[in-house]
Structure formats: structure tokens, C-alpha cells
Write a protein that holds these residues in place. Structure first.
Motif, PDB file in Angstrom:
ATOM      1  N   ALA A 223      -2.798   2.553   8.037  1.00 42.36           N
ATOM      2  CA  ALA A 223      -1.488   3.015   7.566  1.00 42.36           C
ATOM      3  C   ALA A 223      -1.616   4.289   6.736  1.00 42.36           C
ATOM      4  N   VAL A 224      -2.608   4.330   5.846  1.00 48.14           N
ATOM      5  CA  VAL A 224      -2.812   5.518   5.012  1.00 48.14           C
ATOM      6  C   VAL A 224      -3.193   6.711   5.881  1.00 48.14           C
TER       7      VAL A 224
ATOM      8  N   ALA B  27       4.959  15.601   1.189  1.00 48.86           N
ATOM      9  CA  ALA B  27       4.989  15.029   2.529  1.00 48.86           C
ATOM     10  C   ALA B  27       4.454  13.596   2.530  1.00 48.86           C
ATOM     11  N   ILE B  28       3.356  13.358   1.822  1.00 50.52           N
ATOM     12  CA  ILE B  28       2.805  12.003   1.744  1.00 50.52           C
ATOM     13  C   ILE B  28       3.809  11.068   1.074  1.00 50.52           C
ATOM     14  N   HIS B  29       4.461  11.563   0.027  1.00 51.63           N
ATOM     15  CA  HIS B  29       5.451  10.752  -0.677  1.00 51.63           C
ATOM     16  C   HIS B  29       6.590  10.367   0.267  1.00 51.63           C
TER      17      HIS B  29
ATOM     18  N   THR C 243       9.097   6.330   3.981  1.00 49.99           N
ATOM     19  CA  THR C 243       9.581   5.932   5.305  1.00 49.99           C
ATOM     20  C   THR C 243       8.814   4.724   5.822  1.00 49.99           C
ATOM     21  N   GLY C 244       7.486   4.770   5.666  1.00 48.80           N
ATOM     22  CA  GLY C 244       6.674   3.647   6.108  1.00 48.80           C
ATOM     23  C   GLY C 244       6.981   2.373   5.353  1.00 48.80           C
ATOM     24  N   MET C 245       7.284   2.483   4.065  1.00 51.32           N
ATOM     25  CA  MET C 245       7.613   1.300   3.276  1.00 51.32           C
ATOM     26  C   MET C 245       8.897   0.657   3.779  1.00 51.32           C
ATOM     27  N   VAL C 246       9.901   1.479   4.102  1.00 47.83           N
ATOM     28  CA  VAL C 246      11.152   0.943   4.645  1.00 47.83           C
ATOM     29  C   VAL C 246      10.886   0.230   5.970  1.00 47.83           C
TER      30      VAL C 246
ATOM     31  N   THR D 196       0.830  -1.206   0.000  1.00 49.61           N
ATOM     32  CA  THR D 196       0.000   0.000   0.000  1.00 49.61           C
ATOM     33  C   THR D 196       0.865   1.256   0.000  1.00 49.61           C
ATOM     34  N   PHE D 197       1.914   1.254   0.810  1.00 50.17           N
ATOM     35  CA  PHE D 197       2.829   2.399   0.827  1.00 50.17           C
ATOM     36  C   PHE D 197       3.484   2.598  -0.542  1.00 50.17           C
ATOM     37  N   PHE D 198       3.832   1.505  -1.200  1.00 47.69           N
ATOM     38  CA  PHE D 198       4.429   1.620  -2.529  1.00 47.69           C
ATOM     39  C   PHE D 198       3.434   2.237  -3.515  1.00 47.69           C
TER      40      PHE D 198
END
Length: 494
Positions: free
Chosen positions: A262-263, A91-93, A98-101, A49-51
């Protein structure tokens, strides 16, 4: 509604999508995954989802961002302050990246501790390791595209380490930078890697990863004293799936809830804290810049700062390759046997020690003074007490000490830079010849000043430094060479 149904029916009739989609959505999973333990299986979906968030926001950013050395910095300022909602998209990007890592590291840790990499899911693990490497590469290349002071010097450190590679070093640097120096082509190359090459590779590996998850199934929650035996596992798993449930709708709702949370968290962080950078303008003349990477690269940053220059290539380039190789070797080293973490103390200890080491290095990388304090000389004069009873030569040395910006790296009485040692009592530790050699030749992290200072300035500076010792304490003595083995001073010939 009838028109919409007709259109959907026409598309499905021509493309036969329902057979594929329904079969995938309703593929069987172990019944325990659809229960409370199923919350341990949501990290992969959150990572994906983060991706997807990054892809959507990245497309929006690419419409404004200009990948050139001259315009990259200003285009980010335009996004921050002029483009409607540009700051929010940036900022969302950033927070999605960061969340994906974070999530892919958590997911890999969960898979490792639950032994889900064991037979028959070794290839699934291989795809996961590749996705981890690509995620970190995406994060680093994205940081470079900010093209502020931190990213500029970060690329410089990477190029410096790559340049030390035997035989191919200069060619690697030229390929990465688009020349011998960070210039016009550098940003464009990183932009192409970040926007085209890495996402394409990541989507390819992600497709392979999902394919293997569907074909080899989701691993059941591990239980003690139920080891994996390749000779019998396939038959046991088939029996387990006969009592299983379809992925949709019994398990997918947990993934949906986790992804929604998460979103919401990412958007909330973006609204509250805003976009990341850009920081100071990338000025190559400011050699005292204090570049720090994004927090998840701080452990690697600390290692690079602590290692000697001769080992930079090994730490920055070779070490990550070795780490990836070790992860790929895990299924071969432990492809069967117990899966429960309670029965695998070595695996638990390995994860614990790894996290502690990375936490310590991360803290060290965030707090240690890796570069000089460039304003120390202007605001921190030599303490009066240190020069009150000085000779004219020592006073001239104090002036040289101040004008040569020695206070940027060295403190006096605890005030000044922290890059080098405090010199308040350096005269107690080093004698005059040692001080002369240190000033002229440098050593450690200190540059050589033999070509920058005249003999008179060096003499005065050393006189000032040699006098830095407690009142009444003699100057540091010259070291005495030990006698030659088998000989004595009395027995030597004159």
C-alpha cells in the motif's frame, strides 16, 4: 549493543512494557486467519497505515501551510514549487487520504458480508462506523484547506444547505464559516477541525476499536450452516482459540506485506501524478465556476445537484446522519444467525445495489454539466440560418439572446451551454405567454430576468424564441382548459 540492551532493559523494568506488548502481539486468533483466508483480514491494517502516513505528512505540511484566506492558496503554491519535496509530501498526503477512504469502505464491506458485526462484536462495529464517518469528515475538511475554486464553492454549498436547518440554520452557518460569509475565519476553523479535532477523535475511536478487537477476538471465517447463537457462541469460540495460533508471528506478516504494498502504491502515485491542486483561485465573483469535489464525494455531489433547493438540507445534512444511523442499527437488526454471504442474499443484494447506485451517481457527478458554459457566448454566435429570414424584432431578440449570455446555459443547434435545454425548436414546445413567463419569472434552475431586461428586450427575445421551430410549423398553441366536471360548453349560460 550491550549499552542499548541495558537502556531497553532499564526502560522495560520501569514501564513494564514487555508484559503488555507481548501479550497483545501474541493474543490467539483462529487458525484459519493465519492461512490463505487471512488475506481478507488485512484491510483494517492498511487503513491504519494510510492514517499514519497522513499524520506524518500532515505534520510536515503544517510547518509551511498558512491557514488564512489570504495566504492558504499561495502557501500551497509554495509547497508545490519552492519547498524541497513539498510537492511530494502533498501528493503522498492526498493519495494516502484517498487510500484511507477506499480501504475503510472495503473493510466495512468485508465485515458486513462476513457477518463479523454480529454477536459479540457489535461494539467493535460501532467503533468502525464512527471511524468511517470521521474518515469522510477528514477527507472533506482536507479538501477545503486547498481553498481553490472547487473547495470554495463546496463550502458554499454546504453552508447553503446547513442554513436551511429549522431554527438553528443561521447559527450553524456562523459557526462553520466564522461569520455570515466565507472569509478570514473559515480556513482557520477548518484547519483546526482537520488538524486537531478530527484526528483526536479518530485516534480515540481507533484505540477503542483495537481494544475491542483484542478483547472480543478476530471473527473466524464464516461457514454455511454455522449460525451465530449468542447462547453458545462464546463457548464455541473459546474452543476454537484452543486450536488457534498467536497473532505474532503467524498472521502479522500478511498485514506487513499488505501495508508495504500500500505504501509503495501511494508513493508511486504521488511521484507519477503529483499533488492534487490547487485549481483556480477562489474568486467569489466567478458565479459560473464548475466546482467538483474529490471523486469519492461525487455521488453526494450529484444528489445535491439533482435535488430541488427545498430538499438540499435533507440530502446534504440529514441523509448522511440517517445513513450512519442505519449502519449503527445493523447489529440490532441482524445480530445473530448465518454469517456466510452465500446464506445472506439480502445482504449481498444490498451491497451490490449500493455500489451500483454510487457508481452511477459518481459517473453522473463527474460528467454532467452542472454549471453554465461561461465561454459559449463569445465563441458560438447565433447560427446564420436561424436569422436569415427573421423580422427586425426577431433580429433584435437574437442580439439580446447573445448579449445576455443565454448561450452559456442553452445551446442552439447543439452548440452552446448544456445547463439548460437546447432552444433550437423551443417555439414548438412553448407559446409566447409561456416564454414570457419563463423569462420574467424563471423556473427550475433558470433565474428570473424580469428585473434585468426591459419590456422591449423581453418582447424581442420572446419573438426570437417563438420563431425557433421547423419551417412551416405553426407556433405552439395556447393550452385549453378542460371543461368543468358536470358541465359542458353547450350547456353553459352566456
Amino acid at each position: 549493543m550491550s549499552i542499548i540492551k541495558s537502556i531497553i532493559g532499564w526502560i522495560d523494568n520501569r514501564m513494564q512494557l514487555s508484559d503488555s506488548v507481548v501479550s497483545v502481539a501474541r493474543h490467539p486468533i483462529p487458525a484459519e486467519v493465519a492461512q490463505k483466508k487471512g488475506w481478507w483480514y488485512v484491510f483494517g491494517s492498511v487503513t491504519m497505515t494510510f492514517f499514519m502516513l497522513q499524520v506524518v505528512t500532515g505534520i510536515c505540511l503544517a510547518m509551511v501551510y498558512e491557514p488564512t484566506a489570504d495566504a492558504a492558496y499561495s502557501s500551497l503554491q509554495t509547497l508545490n514549487y519552492q519547498t524541497p519535496f513539498g510537492w511530494l509530501i502533498r501528493a503522498i498526503h492526498y493519495y494516502a487520504a484517498t487510500g484511507m477512504v477506499v480501504m475503510i469502505v472495503v473493510h466495512m464491506t468485508q465485515v458486513f458480508l462476513m457477518g463479523a458485526y454480529k454477536y459479540p462484536r457489535e461494539v467493535t462495529w460501532f467503533f468502525g462506523v464512527g471511524l468511517l464517518g470521521l474518515t469522510l469528515a477528514l477527507a472533506f475538511s482536507g479538501q477545503v484547506l486547498r481553498f481553490d475554486s472547487s473547495s470554495y464553492w463546496g463550502v458554499g454549498v454546504l453552508a447553503s444547505a446547513a442554513g436551511r436547518a429549522p431554527a438553528v440554520g443561521p447559527e450553524v452557518v456562523h459557526t462553520v464559516l466564522g461569520g455570515q460569509y466565507i472569509g478570514e475565519s473559515t480556513v482557520g476553523r477548518f484547519f483546526a477541525v482537520h488538524v486537531f479535532i478530527l484526528p483526536a477523535l479518530l485516534v480515540t475511536l481507533l484505540a477503542g476499536h483495537l481494544y475491542m478487537v483484542i478483547k472480543r477476538g478476530i471473527s473466524e471465517p464464516p461457514k454455511p450452516e454455522q449460525p451465530v447463537d449468542p447462547a453458545t457462541y462464546d463457548e464455541q469460540y473459546e474452543e476454537l482459540l484452543k486450536k488457534g495460533v498467536p497473532f505474532f508471528p503467524h498472521a502479522i506478516y500478511r498485514d506487513g506485506i499488505a501495508c508495504a504494498i500500500a505504501v509503495i502504491v501511494v508513493v508511486a502515485l504521488a511521484v507519477i501524478f503529483g499533488p492534487k491542486g490547487p485549481d483556480a483561485f477562489p474568486d467569489p465573483t466567478i458565479i459560473g465556476a464548475d466546482p467538483r469535489p474529490d471523486w469519492y464525494f461525487l455521488p453526494m455531489f450529484a444528489l445535491a445537484a439533482l435535488c430541488p433547493p427545498s430538499l438540499e438540507f435533507a440530502f446534504i445534512i440529514v441523509a448522511p446522519v440517517i445513513a450512519i444511523g442505519v449502519l449503527l442499527a445493523v447489529p440490532f437488526l441482524s445480530g445473530s444467525g448465518e454469517r456466510s454471504a452465500s446464506r445472506r442474499p439480502v445482504a449481498v443484494m444490498f451491497v451490490t445495489v449500493t455500489y451500483i447506485v454510487f457508481a452511477v451517481l459518481g459517473w453522473y457527478g463527474a460528467t454532467s454539466p452542472w454549471s453554465p458554459q461561461m465561454d459559449a457566448w463569445s465563441g458560438d454566435p447565433v447560427p446564420v440560418e436561424m436569422v436569415k429570414h427573421s423580422s427586425p424584432l426577431e433580429l433584435q431578440g437574437a442580439v439580446t439572446f447573445q448579449l445576455q449570455a443565454c448561450r452559456n446555459c442553452h445551446a442552439l443547434d447543439g452548440v452552446g451551454g448544456k445547463r439548460g435545454p437546447d432552444l433550437t425548436y423551443v417555439g414548438s414546445r412553448k407559446n409566447r405567454p409561456e416564454l414570457i413567463r419563463q423569462v420574467v419569472q424563471g423556473g427550475g434552475y433558470m433565474p428570473a430576468y424580469g428585473q434585468q431586461l426591459s419590456a422591449a428586450e423581453i418582447d424581442a427575445l420572446v419573438a426570437f424564441l417563438a420563431a425557433r421551430r421547423p419551417a412551416g410549423e405553426p407556433e405552439a398553441k395556447l393550452p385549453v382548459a378542460p371543461p368543468i366536471k358536470g358541465d359542458s360548453i353547450k350547456g353553459r349560460a352566456p
